[in-house]
Motif scaffolding. Structure first.
Motif, short mmCIF file in Angstrom:
data_model
loop_
_atom_site.label_atom_id
_atom_site.label_comp_id
_atom_site.label_asym_id
_atom_site.label_seq_id
_atom_site.Cartn_x
_atom_site.Cartn_y
_atom_site.Cartn_z
N GLY A 1612 27.58 14.83 10.55
CA GLY A 1612 27.47 15.89 9.57
C GLY A 1612 26.67 15.53 8.33
N LEU A 1613 26.07 14.33 8.31
CA LEU A 1613 25.26 13.98 7.14
C LEU A 1613 23.95 14.76 7.19
N ILE A 1614 23.39 14.97 6.01
CA ILE A 1614 22.19 15.82 5.94
C ILE A 1614 21.04 15.03 5.33
N VAL A 1615 19.89 15.11 5.99
CA VAL A 1615 18.69 14.44 5.48
C VAL A 1615 17.80 15.53 4.86
N THR A 1616 17.22 15.26 3.69
CA THR A 1616 16.27 16.23 3.13
C THR A 1616 14.96 15.52 2.87
N GLY A 1617 13.90 16.26 2.97
CA GLY A 1617 12.58 15.71 2.67
C GLY A 1617 11.83 16.68 1.81
N GLY A 1618 11.10 16.16 0.81
CA GLY A 1618 10.39 17.05 -0.09
C GLY A 1618 9.10 16.45 -0.58
N LYS A 1619 8.61 17.04 -1.67
CA LYS A 1619 7.34 16.60 -2.23
C LYS A 1619 7.67 15.99 -3.57
N GLU A 1620 7.34 14.72 -3.73
CA GLU A 1620 7.81 14.07 -4.96
C GLU A 1620 6.97 12.82 -5.21
N ARG A 1621 6.81 12.45 -6.50
CA ARG A 1621 6.15 11.19 -6.80
C ARG A 1621 7.17 10.08 -6.59
N LEU A 1636 26.65 17.90 0.47
CA LEU A 1636 25.47 17.83 -0.39
C LEU A 1636 25.89 17.56 -1.84
N LYS A 1637 26.80 16.59 -1.98
CA LYS A 1637 27.23 16.25 -3.35
C LYS A 1637 26.62 14.91 -3.75
N ARG A 1638 26.69 13.89 -2.85
CA ARG A 1638 26.14 12.58 -3.20
C ARG A 1638 24.95 12.30 -2.29
N CYS A 1639 24.01 11.48 -2.81
CA CYS A 1639 22.87 11.19 -1.95
C CYS A 1639 22.34 9.79 -2.20
N ARG A 1640 21.53 9.34 -1.26
CA ARG A 1640 20.83 8.08 -1.40
C ARG A 1640 19.36 8.36 -1.15
N ALA A 1641 18.48 7.87 -2.05
CA ALA A 1641 17.06 8.16 -1.92
C ALA A 1641 16.34 6.98 -1.28
#
Length: 1966
Positions: A1612-1621, A1636-1641
C-alpha cells in the motif's frame, strides 16, 4: 356490399418457377436431407427433387442476394438488399427463423460464410466501404467489424484449417484477414511476378495455408500464406464464378459454361461442358456449383438449375427453369386448361403447367415481349412486343400465325373479346387498335380517346364494349368493334364485364389507400364467383380484397415474396390458383387459393403467415368494429412526453453558452451555501398515466414511483427512502421475481432503464442507447435474468436485455400503435407478449431479433393489461371494454366480462387472479376466470381509521394492483395508494394531487402545515410533522394557481383560474368571502404582514388589486405592468409591494392605493422585506443559470433567517444559493427529484423544512434542511455548480506540450524537409547526347562503388532483424515503465515498438505488432494473467479500419498477441488500465470527447463507453480492489466512475468541503484503503478524496507538477514522481506511507538542472523511474543508489549518424545538443558530449580518429576521438549544416549547408580551418554528400530533387553524363540519381525518401522515408518502383540510416521518435 373487412379466404404459396442466377453466385446447395436450397426474389426455396415439392422461407422483406449453408447442412443463412438489410438464419427443414442479424450493414449483404464449427458467420455489406462483419449468430451479437475494401468484394471464406483466419476477394484484390479480439486485420495478397494483379471472383481454402482462387481471366491462382505460389492457367475460358470444396476435392464453374472437378491437390479430374449437352445452348454461364458425392448441382446465369450425376455426366438433368434476365411483364392463363403463359424481355415465351409445376414449352421471339393473351377457344396466343408489333402463335406447336406492326411504341395490353371475334391491342401511343380474328387479324377499328399510354383493358360479356385505363388515371369506354368513345354513361349502367383487370372504377375503389393519388398498383384480377380481388403492386405485395370493394382504404390480406414490383397477377381458369410475375426478379409465383379459411387449418398455419395478415396498421376502417375508446385511454395514448430540452443536452448547451459568457464567468463567483437539504417525504403517486407500478418488496415495504424518484415506503414507520438515479419522469416500474430489485424506465432523448436495489438504493445496472423519447413498459423474466423494455418511439421498439451484463439480446420494432404492457413468458424466457392499442402480439426471440405474430381476435380491441396463466400457452388480457380475453397460444378462446369500463391492472396469484378497473372495483377470480370469488369496492365508508389521508371520491379508477403480506395493494388514478385487507377495511397510505399542474403552495406562519392548490380543482392541507398526512381537502369550482395563509394562520386565501379568489377558514376550509373581479387566472396572492390588514391579489391580466380584508372592499389597483404578474412580496411595514412580471420587469407599488414607485437598486437592498419570493433584482441575479435561454427560474423563497435562497426552475432542479446572490452565475447546490417544472418553493415557519411542488408531476416534496455542522457526508449529497471554475487550472510547459501534441499517424505524414521540384520517379529522362554504340570499344564500366573492406565473397543481404533499440518515449507519455517477472525484466516503449529488457543480460526482445506509435502501456497485476500487457496506439478516424487506433493485449514473454481491440477513440488511445480481476480493460481516447471505454479484452467485447470530458484526460485507473470503480484525471477534471451493467455513471469531485479549494489540472492518481483516492496536481499538491469528496490537500508534495503516482499492491505504499530541482531535502521521486502523510525523497543523479519524472513503478526494494529525458533509472530503496538502465536522446530529430570505419560502434547527433557514442555488442551508450547547441550532422574520419560535427547554427567542430578534445571549430555559415564529410584520403573536409553551398577545407593546413573553395550554383539546400573513391569528386543530392557532381577541391560542376558514369564512389548515401530511381514508391505525393545508404558490398541499398519505413533494395536500383522488403517500427520520419563496417548491422535514426534502431543483417547463403 360495403363490408370493409378483409376477406376470409387466403392464398398459400405453392410453387416458384426460377432461380436467381444473375448478379449472385454460390447460392445453390444440397442440404443434409438431400434437398436443394436456393433463393429467388425475396423467398428462400427448399426443393425436394424426389417428391417434386417446394418449401418456402418468407422471413425477408426484399431481394435475397446471398446464401450460406451451415457446415451441418440443415441451417441456412440468407442476406438481402435494402436500406436496413438483415441476415436471417433459418432451418431448411421447418423453414422457421432461428436468428435475425441486423443493424450493421446498409445497402445489402453481398456475401455470407459460416466457419468450420458453424459458430460464427461472416457477412460483407454492399456499402461504399464493403464492411465485413463477424457475428456470433446464435446470440445475434457482432464480434468484429472492419471496412473490407474500397471496391466490391465478391467472395469471402473462413480458413477451415486455421481458426480465426478469413480470406476475401474481389475487384483487383485478395485479402487475408486475422480475427483477434474485436479486430479484423487484413494483409493484402502479394501477386508479385507470378501472376497479374486482377479481379478474383471466388475462393476456397485448403490445408497448410493454401488458398485456391478463381480469377476473371479463367486462371486459378494458388496462394501460400499471402503470397501467390503458382497459377493454373486456362482452367476456364473466362471468369470463374464459383468454387465449391467437398471431401473429394473442388468443383469450379465459369462463364464458359464448363464445370471442372479437381482433386484435393487441384489436379484436374474431369470437365463437364454444359454447352455441349442436350439442354445446353450458346452463352450458358455457370454461376454456382455444388458437388456432393456423385451429384453436382449447377446454377446458371439464365435461371436454370442442372443436376449432373458424375458417372453419367453427359446427360445433365434440367430440374428448374425460369426466365432469364430482363423485365417480365407478359402473363396470360389458358381459358380451359391449367396452363399459364409468360413472356419476357429475354424474348422468350414460356408455357407452364400449373399441375406438374413444370415448363412444358418455350419459344424464342425476335423482340422483347410485354403482354400476352390467349383466345377464348385456347387456340391462339397473342404476344405484344416492345417495338410496337404483335405476333400470334398457335398454342399447340408455337408456330406463327401472323406478325403485325402498326405502332412504334410498346404494346402494353392486348385482349381477345369473349366471343373470340376480335383482338384489342393497347399501345403506348395512347390508342387501342381492334383486329378481326377471322379476317386474319385485319384492323377493323381504333379507339382514340386517351391522352396517355394504355395500361389495362376489359371487354363486356357481350363483346360490345371495351373499358380502358391509361397512364394519366383516366377510365374510358368504347363501343366495339368500331372504337367510338361512349360519352353517355347511362348506356353503360347495365353493361356486365367479362373480366375485371382494371385498377380504376367504383368496384375497385377500395384497393387504393384512403388519401392517396398514387399509381403503384400494376395489376388487378377479379374472381367474381368467390367475390375476391387480387392486386399486385410496386412494393412486391400480393393483396386479397373483397370484390367489389367500393370504399377507399378497404382491409386486405397481404403476402410477401416478390421483392420489388409485381407486374401482373391472374387467376387460373378454374380459380384454383393465382399466378403473379415479378418485373425485376423475373420469377413466376403460383399461389394456391384457400377459399374460406378452415378453422382447424388455422391452427397449423406456419408463423410466417404473420406477413400475410390484414395490414391493419395501414388500413384503418371506420372503427365500426372497434368499441369506443375510453376517455382515459384516449388521453393516455396522446401523451408524447416530448421535452423542449432534455437533460442529456444540457452539457452541450452549457458549453455553447459558456463560450458566449466567458468574460463574465471569469469574475469571482459567489460561493455555494454551507447548509444543504435532503429529500424527506413525497406526497404523490403517478397513477394518472401509468399502470401496474406498485409492489411489495421482499421486506414488506412498498415500492412505487412519482416524478423522477423511485420511492420505497415503510408503512409501519410511515417513512420513505428514495432512489434518485433518474433525471426525468419515471414512466414504468417492474419488480424482480425475488422482490429485491426494481427496474424503472424514464423519459429522455436517449432514455435509460435503471435496475436498483430496494435496500441499498444503489443502481445495479443502467441500460441505455436503445430507446428514444422514453421507456413505457418493463418486465422481468421468471428467472430474473432478463428484462424486456418498450420504447416510446414511433415503432415502440422492444428490447430484450441480459440486464446484469447490460447486454442487448434482441430488439425489434414493436408496433405502430402504443404498447401498454409487455410480459415475458414465465415458462419459456424466449417468448413474450405485448399488448396495447388495437393489438395483442406474441413474440419469440430469434438471435438478435424477435419474431412477432398478431393474436387472432376477430375484432381489434385495445388491451390494457395482460398476464400469463398456469401453463406456457395460456394468456389472459384485460381490454378497454371491461372484458378479460383468454388466449391459448395466439388464439382467442373466450372472453369474460369483468368490469364496467377498462380493466387497467391484473395480477396472477397461485390459485387465481385479481383485477382492477376504471369502475373502482377490485375483483378476485378463480384460476380459469369462471367465477368471481370476491369484490372490494374502494369507498370512503370503508376507509380504516389509521389512514394517512382522505379519499377524494368513491370508486376511483384503479391503475395498479399487487398482492402480498395478506393485503391487496391498490394504486388509483387520483394518486392514492391504498392497502385493502382481505377482510374488507381499506387503509390509505400515501396520496398526492391528481392529474393537472400544481402551482399554489403556502406554508403556515407558525405550525408545521402547508396548503396546496392545483389545476385538479382541489385545495389541500398537509401535515408536515412526522405523521405526513393530508389533513383536509376541499373541491373547488375551478382549478387554482396560488394560495396564502393570513399572518395569524386562521384564514387561507386561494386564487382561482377564472379570475376569482376566495378566503376560507384555515381549519374547516369553508368559505369566508369570495370576489370575482378579473377575467384571467389569479397568479399570486398575499396578505400584508402584521395584522394582515390588506390582501394583494395579482392576476394574469397584469394588475395587482389591493383589498381591505376587514371591510372586504377593493381599495387600490396597481397598474403599469406589461405582462402577467408572476411574483409578489410585501415589505415588513406592509406599505410597499414588490412585483415581478413575465416580461422580466421588477416594479414597486405603494399600498394601499397602488401608486407606482421607482426605487434605485441600492435602496431596494436596504428595504426590509417581509418575504422574498421574487426572482428578479440584483440580490438574486446569480440564481439565473448560464443557459437561461432555455430555462427560467420559476420560483424562489428566502429562508426566514435570510441566509439561504431556494429556487426552482423549468428543468426540475431545486437549487440552494447563499443570499444575497449577487453577480452572475453564483455557485449553488442542486437537487434533482422533480421531473420538469418546479412551480413553487417555500420554507416552513422555522426553516427546518423546504417544501416544493412540481407542476406536471403533481408532487409535493418535503426536504429536510441540514445545517452545516450537523450534516454528515452523504452520498448523493449534491451536484456542484455547473460551470467548472474558470480559475485557470495551473500552467506547466510539459503539461501544455503533452496536451497540445497532435498525434499524426504515419500513413498521413508529410515531407519533413521543405523540398521543391519534381520527384525523381516523375522526372522525364533526357536522352544523353552521346548514346553509346552497341559495341563499345571504351574501357569496361568501372564499379559504381568502391567495395574495399568487404571479405572474400560478396553476399547480398536478404533480411533485417531488429536487434537493439536505444530510446524511450518519456517526453509526452507517462506511467509506461514497469517491472516484469519479479523485477528480472522491465518493459517500456518507444515509437511503435514495445521493448522487454532483461536486466541481467541486457538483451532486448520486441513486440512489433503495432502499426503506429504506442502511447500508453500497462501491466495486468492479477496472478491469473502473469505478464499480460496492454498497449494503446495512435490512429486516425475511429472507423474500425486497420488504421484505426487500437489496443493490443499481449504476453510479454512469448510476444503472443492475445487480443486486439479496435476502438472508436479517433486519434489514439492515451491511457489503459486493467481491473482488479484482470478481466476488464479501461481505455481513454484522444478524440474530442475523450471517450472512456471498458472492454472485456479476452472476448474483444466493448462493455461500456461514455464521453469522458470536454478537455484532455491524462490518466484513468481502476481502483486496485475493484472491477466497477475507477477514477479519471485531466485538465481541470477529476471524476469518480462506476460501471453499472453497461452504463458508466460518474460523479465530479466535490471541492466545497475545503475552504478555497479550486479545481486544478490533475495529472496522476493513486489509491488507498477505505475508498481513499489521491490525485496529483499541476501545482505539486496532492488532493486526498474520500468517495468523491475532497477531504485533505497535501500541499507541495513536489515543487512542480506531480506527473506520476504508483500504488504498491503489496504494502500500500505510494510512489510519486514530479518535476523538481534536485536539492538536499527533496527530489523528483518520493516514497510515501499509505495515507500520504510521511515520505522519503530520493535524488536522481542524472546531472540535470531539473529532474522531471514521468513514470514510476516499485518492485522488491527497487523503484523504477522513467524521465522526461528518455532515461530509465533504477533506484535502490535502502541505499538510494541510482543505476541508469536506458539512455536515449531527449529531443529529436536525430539528424546526425555515422558508423565507425572498423568497430561496431556508432555516433549520433541530435537536436538536444548532445553527441552520443553507442556500442552495439555491449548494448549501451558509452559516452555523451554536451555541445550546448542542436547538432545536425556528424562524420568519422576514414581512420576513425577524428569526428566532425555540423551544428544547426552553421558552426562545425572537429573532435579527437581519443581525448574528446576539440581539434578545431569554425563558423562560416549562418544556417544549419546538413551534411559533413571527410574525403577518403583524409585531406579534405566538405561541409554542406542549408545556404545552398558546399565548403571545402584542407585539413593538412592545420586546425585554423580556412575555407579553400566552395561549390556554387546549387539550386537548393544540400541533403547528402558522397566523395568519390579517389577524393577528386563529390556528389550532392539537393532539395530540388537534383543530383549534382562537382570537382574537388576546385568546386567546378561536372555535367557530362559520360564523365559522371565513370566515377567510382567511396560511399553512396544519395537518394537521387538514376542508379536509385527504384527506391521512390508510388505513394510519395506528400512524403519523401529522406535517407539512403548503399552497403559496403555494393549489392544492397537501404532507405528511410517520411512514413517511418526502412526498406531494403538491390543496388543499383534502376527500375521504377523496385521490389523491396520493408521493416516497420519507427514513427514517422526516418532521418538517417547507415551500414556498420562489414555490413553486419544497419542503424536507423528516428525523427519523431528520437530513437536509434539497430538491425542485424541476414546475408543470403549463396
Amino acid at each position: 356490399m360495403a363490408d370493409r373487412t378483409a376477406p376470409n379466404c387466403h392464398l398459400r404459396l405453392e410453387w416458384v418457377y426460377g432461380y436467381r442466377g444473375h448478379q449472385c453466385r454460390n447460392n445453390l446447395y444440397y442440404t443434409a436431407a438431400k434437398e436443394i436450397v436456393y433463393f429467388v426474389a425475396g423467398v428462400g426455396v427448399v426443393y425436394n427433387t424426389r417428391e417434386h415439392k417446394q418449401k418456402f422461407y418468407l422471413g425477408h422483406n426484399d431481394d435475397i442476394i446471398s446464401l450460406a449453408l451451415h457446415p451441418e447442412r440443415v441451417l441456412v443463412a440468407t442476406g438481402q438488399v435494402g436500406k436496413e438489410p438483415y441476415i436471417c438464419v433459418w432451418d431448411s427443414y421447418t423453414v422457421q427463423t432461428v436468428s435475425i442479424l441486423k443493424d450493421v450493414h446498409t445497402h445489402g449483404i453481398a456475401c455470407l460464410a459460416f466457419d468450420l464449427e458453424g459458430q460464427c458467420l461472416v457477412s460483407v455489406g454492399l456499402d461504399s466501404k464493403n464492411t465485413i462483419c463477424v457475428w456470433d449468430w446464435r446470440r445475434g451479437k457482432v464480434l468484429a467489424v472492419a471496412p473490407g475494401h474500397t471496391d466490391r468484394i465478391f467472395d469471402i471464406s473462413w480458413d477451415l484449417y486455421q481458426p480465426s483466419k478469413l480470406v476475401s476477394c474481389g475487384v483487383k484484390h485478395i485479402k487475408f484477414w486475422s480475427l483477434c479480439g474485436n479486430a479484423l486485420t487484413p494483409k493484402r495478397g502479394v501477386f508479385g511476378k507470378t501472376g497479374d494483379l486482377q479481379t478474383i471472383l471466388c475462393l476456397a481454402c485448403a490445408k497448410d495455408e493454401i488458398t485456391y482462387s478463381g480469377a476473371l481471366n479463367g486462371d486459378i491462382y494458388v496462394w501460400k500464406g499471402i503470397n501467390l505460389l503458382r497459377t493454373i492457367q486456362g482452367a476456364h475460358g473466362s471468369g470463374i464464378f464459383s468454387m465449391n470444396a467437398c471431401e473429394e476435392g473442388f468443383a469450379t464453374g465459369g462463364r464458359d459454361g464448363c464445370v471442372r472437378l479437381w482433386d484435393l491437390n487441384f489436379k484436374p479430374i474431369t470437365v463437364i461442358d454444359l454447352r455441349e449437352t442436350d439442354q445446353g445452348y450458346k452463352g450458358l454461364s455457370v454461376r454456382s456449383v455444388c458437388w456432393r458425392g456423385d451429384h453436382i448441382l449447377v446454377g446458371t446465369q439464365d435461371s436454370e438449375i442442372f443436376e449432373v450425376v458424375v458417372h453419367d455426366r453427359n446427360k445433365p438433368f434440367l430440374i428448374m427453369q425460369g426466365h432469364c434476365e430482363g423485365e417480365l411483364w407478359a402473363l396470360a392463363v389458358h381459358p380451359t386448361k391449367p396452363l399459364a403463359m409468360t413472356g419476357s424481355d429475354d424474348r422468350s415465351v414460356r408455357i407452364w403447367s400449373l399441375i406438374d409445376h413444370a415448363l412444358i414449352a418455350r419459344c424464342n421471339m425476335e423482340e422483347p415481349i410485354r403482354c400476352a393473351a390467349v383466345s377464348t377457344d385456347g387456340i391462339h396466343l397473342a404476344l405484344g412486343m416492345k417495338d410496337g408489333s404483335f405476333t400470334v402463335l398457335r398454342v399447340r406447336d408455337m408456330t406463327e400465325v401472323v406478325h403485325i406492326k402498326d405502332r412504334k411504341e410498346a404494346i402494353h395490353e392486348l385482349k381477345y373479346s369473349p366471343d373470340g371475334a376480335h383482338l384489342a391491342v393497347g399501345s403506348n401511343e395512347n390508342s387501342v387498335d381492334v383486329y378481326g380474328v377471322v379476317q386474319r387479324y385485319k384492323k377493323v377499328g381504333e379507339c382514340m380517346g386517351s391522352n396517355s399510354f394504355i395500361t389495362h383493358m376489359d371487354w363486356s360479356t357481350d363483346s360490345k364494349y371495351l373499358q380502358t385505363n391509361d397512364g394519366s388515371g383516366r377510365r374510358l369506354f368504347y363501343r366495339m368493334p368500331s372504337g367510338k368513345e361512349v360519352t353517355n354513361r347511362e348506356e353503360l349502367k347495365l353493361v356486365q364485364w367479362a373480366s375485371w383487370t382494371c385498377v380504376l372504377g367504383p368496384e375497385v375503389n377500395g384497393i387504393w389507400p384512403k388519401y392517396s393519388d398514387i399509381n403503384d398498383i400494376n395489376s388487378v384480377d377479379g374472381n367474381f364467383s368467390n367475390q375476391v380481388l387480387v392486386t399486385a403492386d410496386d412494393y412486391g405485395l400480393v393483396k386479397l380484397f373483397r370484390y367489389p370493394c367500393i370504399k377507399k382504404g378497404a382491409k386486405f390480406k397481404k403476402y410477401l415474396g416478390h421483392s420489388a414490383h409485381i407486374t401482373n397477377a391472374r387467376w387460373s381458369h378454374d380459380y384454383q390458383w393465382v399466378i403473379t410475375i415479378g418485373g425485376a426478379d423475373h420469377s413466376v409465383f403460383q399461389w394456391k387459393f384457400v377459399p374460406e379459411r378452415k378453422s382447424k387449418e388455422a391452427l397449423h398455419i406456419a408463423p410466417q403467415e404473420t406477413l400475410a395478415d390484414s395490414n391493419s396498421e395501414e388500413s384503418d376502417s371506420d372503427q365500426s368494429d372497434v368499441p369506443e375508446m375510453d376517455s382515459e385511454i384516449e388521453q393516455e395514448t396522446q401523451l408524447t412526453y416530448r421535452r423542449q430540452v432534455y437533460k442529456e443536452d444540457l452539457p452541450q448547451l452549457k458549453e455553447q453558452c459558456k463560450v458566449k459568457h466567458r468574460a463574465t464567468a471569469m469574475k469571482k463567483r459567489e460561493r455555494a451555501p454551507a447548509s444543504g437539504i435532503k429529500l424527506h417525504f413525497i406526497h404523490g403517486y403517478r397513477g394518472y398515466d401509468c399502470r401496474s407500478n406498485l409492489f411489495y418488496t421482499q421486506t414488506g415495504e412498498i415500492v412505487y414511483h412519482v416524478a423522477a424518484v423511485g420511492v420505497v415506503y415503510n408503512r409501519q414507520q410511515n417513512t420513505q427512502r428514495f432512489y434518485m438515479g433518474h433525471d426525468d419522469d419515471i414512466l414504468c416500474l417492474a419488480i424482480h421475481p425475488l422482490k429485491d430489485f426494481v427496474a424503472t424506465g424514464q423519459v429522455g432523448r436517449d432514455s435509460s432503464v435503471h435496475i436498483w436495489d430496494t435496500e441499498t438504493l444503489k443502481p445495479m445496472s443502467v441500460l441505455k442507447g436503445s430507446h428514444q423519447l422514453g421507456v413505457c413498459a418493463l418486465d422481468f423474466s421468471a428467472d430474473g435474468k432478463r428484462l424486456v423494455s418498450i420504447g416510446l418511439d414511433d415503432n415502440h421498439t422492444i428490447v430484450l436485455w441480459d440486464w446484469k451484463k447490460g447486454e442487448k439480446l434482441s430488439a425489434m420494432r414493436g408496433s405502430k400503435d402504443k404498447i401498454f404492457v409487455v410480459k415475458i413468458n414465465p415458462y419459456v424466457p424466449d417468448k413474450l407478449i405485448t399488448a396495447g392499442v388495437k393489438h395483442m402480439k406474441f413474440w419469440h426471440k430469434a438471435g438478435g431479433g424477435l419474431i412477432g405474430r398478431k393474436g387472432n381476435m376477430g375484432k381489434t380491441e385495445t388491451m390494457m393489461c395482460a398476464v400469463y396463466g398456469w401453463s406456457e400457452e395460456m394468456v389472459f388480457s384485460g381490454t378497454c371494454s371491461g372484458d378479460i380475453c383468454i388466449w391459448r397460444d395466439m388464439f382467442l378462446m373466450k372472453t369474460v366480462k369483468a368490469h364496467d369500463g377498462p380493466v387497467f391492472s391484473m395480477h396472477a396469484l397461485e390459485k387465481g387472479f385479481v383485477t382492477g378497473g376504471k369502475d373502482g372495483i377490485v375483483a378476485l377470480w378463480d384460476d380459469t376466470f369462471e367465477r368471481c370469488l370476491k369484490t372490494y369496492a374502494i369507498k370512503r365508508a370503508v376507509l380504516a381509521p389509521g389512514s394517512k389521508g382522505l379519499l377524494l371520491e368513491d370508486n376511483p379508477s384503479i391503475r395498479a394492483i399487487s398482492l402480498g403480506h395478506g393485503h391487496i395493494l391498490v394504486g388509483t388514478k387520483n394518486g392514492e395508494i391504498l392497502e385493502v385487507d382481505k377482510s374488507g377495511p381499506i387503509t390509505l397510505l400515501v396520496q398526492g394531487h391528481m392529474e393537472g399542474e400544481v402551482w399554489g403552495l403556502a406554508s403556515h406562519p407558525h405550525l408545521p402545515l402547508c396548503a396546496t392548490v392545483s389545476d385538479d380543482k382541489t385545495l389541500r392541507i398537509w401535515d408536515l410533522s412526522p405523521s405526513h398526512c393530508m389533513l383536509a381537502v376541499r373541491k373547488l369550482r375551478k382549478g387554482g394557481r396560488c394560495c396564502c395563509f393570513s399572518p395569524d394562520g386562521k384564514a387561507l386565501a386561494v386564487g382561482l383560474n377564472d379570475g376569482s379568489f376566495i378566503i376560507v377558514n384555515a381549519d374547516t376550509l369553508e368559505d369566508l368571502v369570495s370576489f370575482h373581479h378579473r377575467k384571467d387566472a389569479i397568479s399570486d396572492i398575499r396578505f400584508s404582514p402584521g395584522a394582515g390588514k390588506y390582501l394583494a391579489v395579482a392576476s394574469a391580466d397584469s394588475f395587482v388589486d389591493i383589498y381591505n380584508v376587514m371591510s372586504s372592499k377593493r381599495v387600490g389597483v396597481c397598474k403599469g405592468c406589461l405582462s402577467y404578474i408572476t411574483h409578489l412580496d410585501w415589505d415588513k411595514r406592509g406599505k410597499l409591494l414588490q412585483v415581478n412580471t413575465a416580461a422580466k420587469e421588477q416594479f414597486f407599488f405603494e399600498a394601499p392605493r397602488g401608486k407606482r414607485q421607482t426605487i434605485p437598486a441600492s435602496e431596494v437592498e436596504k428595504i426590509d422585506w417581509c418575504t422574498w419570493t421574487c426572482v428578479l433584482g440584483p440580490s438574486v441575479e446569480g440564481t439565473w443559470p448560464v443557459i437561461s435561454e432555455v430555462t427560467e427560474v420559476t420560483a424562489a423563497c428566502l429562508s426566514n433567517d435570510r441566509q439561504v435562497l431556494a429556487t426552482g426552475d423549468d428543468l426540475g432542479y431545486v437549487k440552494l444559493f447563499r443570499y444575497p446572490a449577487k453577480g452572475k452565475y453564483a455557485k449553488f447546490k442542486r437537487y434533482v427529484a422533480h421531473s420538469t417544472h418546479v412551480t413553487n418553493v417555500r420554507w416552513s415557519h422555522n426553516d427546518s423544512l423546504l417544501v416544493t411542488v412540481g407542476g406536471g408531476d403533481t408532487c409535493l416534496m418535503i426536504w429536510a434542511h441540514e445545517l452545516e455542522g450537523l450534516r454528515e457526508f452523504k452520498q448523493c449529497d449534491s451536484e456542484e455548480s455547473d460551470i467548472e471554475s474558470e480559475d485557470d487550472g495551473g500552467y506547466d510547459s510539459d503539461v501544455t506540450r503533452e496536451n497540445e501534441i497532435s498525434y499524426t499517424i504515419k500513413a498521413l505524414s508529410t515531407n519533413m524537409r521543405a523540398m521543391t521540384g519534381v520527384k525523381p520517379h516523375l522526372q522525364l529522362k533526357e536522352p544523353s547526347v552521346d548514346e553509346r554504340p552497341p559495341v563499345s570499344r571504351a574501357l569496361p564500366q568501372p564499379e559504381k562503388l568502391q567495395t574495399n573492406n568487404v571479405g572474400k565473397k560478396k553476399r547480398p543481404i536478404e533480411d533485417l532483424v531488429l536487434e537493439l533499440v536505444f530510446g524511450y518515449r518519456g517526453s509526452d507519455c507517462r506511467n509506461n515503465v514497469h517491472y516484469l517477472n519479479e523485477g528480472a525484466d522491465i518493459i517500456y516503449h518507444t515509437a511503435s515498438v514495445a521493448i522487454v529488457l532483461n536486466l541481467t543480460t541486457s538483451c532486448q526482445s520486441f513486440y512489433l505488432e503495432h502499426s503506429d506509435d504506442i502511447l500508453c502501456l500497462t501491466i495486468n497485476q492479477h496472478p491469473k494473467f502473469p505478464n499480460v500487457v496492454a498497449t494503446g496506439q495512435v490512429g486516425d478516424a475511429g472507423d474500425m479500419a486497420a488504421t484505426s487506433p487500437s489496443i493490443h493485449v499481449w504476453d510479454a514473454m512469448t510476444k503472443q498477441t492475445l487480443s486486439v481491440l479496435r476502438c472508436f477513440h479517433s486519434s489514439g488511445v492515451c491511457s489503459v488500465s486493467f481491473s482488479a480481476t484482470g478481466k476488464l480493460l479501461l481505455s481513454v481516447g484522444l478524440d474530442p470527447e475523450h471517450t472512456v471505454t471498458i472492454w472485456k479484452w479476452q472476448e474483444g467485447a466493448k462493455v461500456a463507453s461514455r464521453v469522458g470530458h470536454s478537455q484532455r484526460i491524462f490518466v484513468a485507473e481502476f481502483r486496485p480492489d475493484s472491477d466497477t470503480h475507477f477514477v479519471s484525471v485531466g485538465i481541470k477534471h477529476v471524476r469518480f466512475w462506476t460501471l453499472a451493467g453497461r452504463a458508466l455513471l460518474s460523479k465530479k469531485g466535490v471541492l466545497s468541503s475545503i475552504e478555497d479549494a479550486r479545481m486544478q489540472t490533475m495529472l496522476s492518481v493513486a489509491f488507498g484503503a477505505n475508498n481513499l483516492t489521491f490525485t496529483g496536481t499541476i501545482s505539486g499538491d496532492v488532493c486526498v478524496w474520500k468517495e468523491h469528496i475532497l477531504v485533505r490537500i497535501v500541499a507541495k508534495a513536489h515543487t512542480g507538477p506531480v506527473f506520476t503516482m504508483y500504488t504498491t499492491l503489496r504494502d500500500g505504499l505510494i510512489v510519486t514522481g514530479g518535476k523538481e530541482r534536485p536539492s538536499k531535502e527533496g527530489g523528483a521521486l518520493k516514497l510515501w506511507d499509505q495515507e500520504l502523510k510521511r515520505c522519503r525523497a530520493f535524488r536522481l543523479e542524472t546531472g540535470q538542472i531539473i529532474d522531471c519524472v514521468r513514470s514510476v513503478c516499485r518492485g522488491k526494494g527497487k523503484i523504477l523511474v522513467g524521465t522526461r529525458n528518455a532515461e530509465i533509472i533504477e533506484v535502490g530503496e535502502k541505499n538510494a543508489a541510482c543505476n541508469i538502465l536506458v539512455n536515449g536522446h531527449m529531443d529529436g530529430p536525430i539528424w546526425g549518424l555515422c558508423t565507425h570505419p572498423s568497430r561496431d560502434v556508432f555516433l549520433s547527433a541530435a537536436e538536444d545538443g548532445t553527441v552520443r557514442l553507442w556500442d552495439i555488442p555491449e548494448k549501451k551508450m558509452l559516452n555523451k558530449v554536451n555541445l550546448g547547441h542542436p547538432a545536425h550532422a556528424i562524420s568519422y574520419s576514414p581512420e576513425g580518429d577524428m569526428v566532425a560535427i555540423g551544428m544547426k547554427n552553421g558552426e562545425f567542430i572537429i573532435l579527437l576521438v581519443a581525448s574528446l578534445k576539440i581539434w578545431g571549430k569554425k563558423r562560416d555559415r549562418r544556417s544549419a549544416i546538413q551534411d559533413i564529410r571527410f574525403s577518403p584520403n583524409s585531406r579534405y573536409l566538405a561541409v554542406g549547408s542549408t545556404e545552398c553551398a558546399v565548403d571545402f577545407y584542407d585539413l593538412t593546413l592545420g586546425p585554423q580551418l580556412n575555407r579553400i573553395n566552395c561549390c556554387r550554383d546549387i539550386p537548393s539546400f544540400v541533403m547528402q554528400m558522397d566523395f568519390s573513391a579517389d577524393s577528386n569528386h563529390i556528389q550532392l543530392s539537393t532539395g530540388a530533387y537534383k543530383r549534382l557532381v562537382y570537382e574537388v577541391p576546385s568546386g567546378k560542376q561536372i555535367t557530362e553524363q559520360f564523365h559522371i558514369d565513370r566515377i567510382t564512389w567511396a560511399t553512396w548515401t544519395s537518394v537521387l540519381g538514376d542508379e536509385v530511381i527504384g527506391i521512390w514508391s508510388r505513394n510519395t505525393e506528400k512524403a519523401d525518401v529522406i535517407c539512403a545508404c548503399v552497403s559496403h558490398s555494393g549489392l544492397n541499398i537501404i532507405t528511410g522515408d517520411d512514413f517511418g519505413m526502412v526498406k531494403l533494395f538491390d543496388f543499383p536500383c534502376l527500375e521504377k518502383f523496385a521490389k523491396h522488403k520493408r521493416f516497420l517500427g519507427h514513427s514517422a520520419h526516418l532521418t538517417n540510416i547507415r551500414f556498420t563496417n562489414g555490413d553486419r548491422f544497419v542503424v536507423s535514426a528516428g525523427g519523431d521518435d528520437r530513437s536509434l534502431f539497430v538491425w542485424r543483417c541476414v546475408h543470403s547463403l549463396h
